[in-house]
Design a protein around this motif. Sequence first.
Motif, PDB file in Angstrom:
ATOM      1  N   TYR A 163      -7.508  27.512 -22.141  1.00  0.00           N
ATOM      2  CA  TYR A 163      -6.948  28.416 -21.145  1.00  0.00           C
ATOM      3  C   TYR A 163      -5.630  28.922 -21.717  1.00  0.00           C
ATOM      4  O   TYR A 163      -4.667  28.163 -21.837  1.00  0.00           O
ATOM      5  CB  TYR A 163      -6.722  27.690 -19.821  1.00  0.00           C
ATOM      6  CG  TYR A 163      -6.226  28.613 -18.733  1.00  0.00           C
ATOM      7  CD1 TYR A 163      -7.100  29.457 -18.063  1.00  0.00           C
ATOM      8  CD2 TYR A 163      -4.877  28.649 -18.390  1.00  0.00           C
ATOM      9  CE1 TYR A 163      -6.652  30.324 -17.074  1.00  0.00           C
ATOM     10  CE2 TYR A 163      -4.416  29.498 -17.398  1.00  0.00           C
ATOM     11  CZ  TYR A 163      -5.300  30.333 -16.741  1.00  0.00           C
ATOM     12  OH  TYR A 163      -4.861  31.190 -15.773  1.00  0.00           O
ATOM     13  N   THR A 164      -5.620  30.184 -22.151  1.00  0.00           N
ATOM     14  CA  THR A 164      -4.414  30.755 -22.738  1.00  0.00           C
ATOM     15  C   THR A 164      -4.211  32.169 -22.211  1.00  0.00           C
ATOM     16  O   THR A 164      -5.182  32.886 -21.947  1.00  0.00           O
ATOM     17  CB  THR A 164      -4.491  30.808 -24.283  1.00  0.00           C
ATOM     18  OG1 THR A 164      -5.621  31.595 -24.670  1.00  0.00           O
ATOM     19  CG2 THR A 164      -4.618  29.431 -24.893  1.00  0.00           C
ATOM     20  N   CYS A 165      -2.970  32.536 -22.089  1.00  0.00           N
ATOM     21  CA  CYS A 165      -2.605  33.892 -21.665  1.00  0.00           C
ATOM     22  C   CYS A 165      -3.310  34.295 -20.370  1.00  0.00           C
ATOM     23  O   CYS A 165      -3.765  35.437 -20.219  1.00  0.00           O
ATOM     24  CB  CYS A 165      -2.891  34.898 -22.780  1.00  0.00           C
ATOM     25  SG  CYS A 165      -2.021  34.532 -24.309  1.00  0.00           S
ATOM     26  N   GLY A 166      -3.462  33.329 -19.442  1.00  0.00           N
ATOM     27  CA  GLY A 166      -4.032  33.623 -18.135  1.00  0.00           C
ATOM     28  C   GLY A 166      -5.537  33.753 -18.078  1.00  0.00           C
ATOM     29  O   GLY A 166      -6.081  34.253 -17.096  1.00  0.00           O
ATOM     30  N   LYS A 167      -6.232  33.310 -19.121  1.00  0.00           N
ATOM     31  CA  LYS A 167      -7.695  33.414 -19.112  1.00  0.00           C
ATOM     32  C   LYS A 167      -8.313  32.256 -19.899  1.00  0.00           C
ATOM     33  O   LYS A 167      -7.654  31.628 -20.729  1.00  0.00           O
ATOM     34  CB  LYS A 167      -8.150  34.745 -19.716  1.00  0.00           C
ATOM     35  CG  LYS A 167      -7.807  34.900 -21.191  1.00  0.00           C
ATOM     36  CD  LYS A 167      -8.226  36.261 -21.725  1.00  0.00           C
ATOM     37  CE  LYS A 167      -7.867  36.519 -23.150  1.00  0.00           C
ATOM     38  NZ  LYS A 167      -7.723  35.469 -24.094  1.00  0.00           N
ATOM     39  N   PHE A 168      -9.578  31.982 -19.614  1.00  0.00           N
ATOM     40  CA  PHE A 168     -10.324  30.989 -20.374  1.00  0.00           C
ATOM     41  C   PHE A 168     -10.919  31.663 -21.602  1.00  0.00           C
ATOM     42  O   PHE A 168     -11.461  32.763 -21.510  1.00  0.00           O
ATOM     43  CB  PHE A 168     -11.452  30.380 -19.527  1.00  0.00           C
ATOM     44  CG  PHE A 168     -10.937  29.457 -18.467  1.00  0.00           C
ATOM     45  CD1 PHE A 168     -10.582  28.154 -18.783  1.00  0.00           C
ATOM     46  CD2 PHE A 168     -10.802  29.885 -17.159  1.00  0.00           C
ATOM     47  CE1 PHE A 168     -10.107  27.294 -17.814  1.00  0.00           C
ATOM     48  CE2 PHE A 168     -10.326  29.045 -16.177  1.00  0.00           C
ATOM     49  CZ  PHE A 168      -9.970  27.739 -16.502  1.00  0.00           C
TER      50      PHE A 168
END
Length: 187
Positions: A163-168
């Motif tokens: 989960y990075t930058c607000g997304k999976f």
Amino acid sequence: MIEKKFPVIETDRLILKEIIRDDAEDIFKYLSDENVMKYYGLEPFKSIDEAMEEIGWYQSIFDEGSGVRWGITLKGHRNVIGSCGFLNKVPQHYRSEIGFELSKEYWGKGIANEALAAVIQYGFEQMNLQRIQALIEPLNLSSQKLVERNGFIKEGLMRNYEYTCGKFDDLFMYSLIKQDVETGSNT
């Protein structure tokens, strides 16, 4: 505690060296570039402080023995133009992940390939790794091609792995095994 000396790697065109606080401007220059950061798992850096934190992380993984990250420099030049190294080392299983990035102005010149090959060799010969793995987003075709040129095998897709930058993010798992390199079966 015994202080470890940071290993320097030399190739035909490159010196891979320790990244220090004096390199913060160089790190900020390429880690603030949207193109470089597209698949990095972080937003493009907005301040030199973020570059200093990144350098602090490089130092901490080296100090604790969980990784080592080299700054990529061209011979005869001081500027760091990218980095390459190991993270998430698991000593009891003789494995580590490999990661890399390069300033956009140096893409397509074989520099990332030269640095990656040297770091892989160091990992197998000096760190006694058995397995080196690379986690790469499906849309990051250049990184996939780079690791494949270095003998890595795509093992599969790990869905919603990070989960990075607000997304999976889904990630491909690539691996290179020591015997693959020794026998030349994947080169």
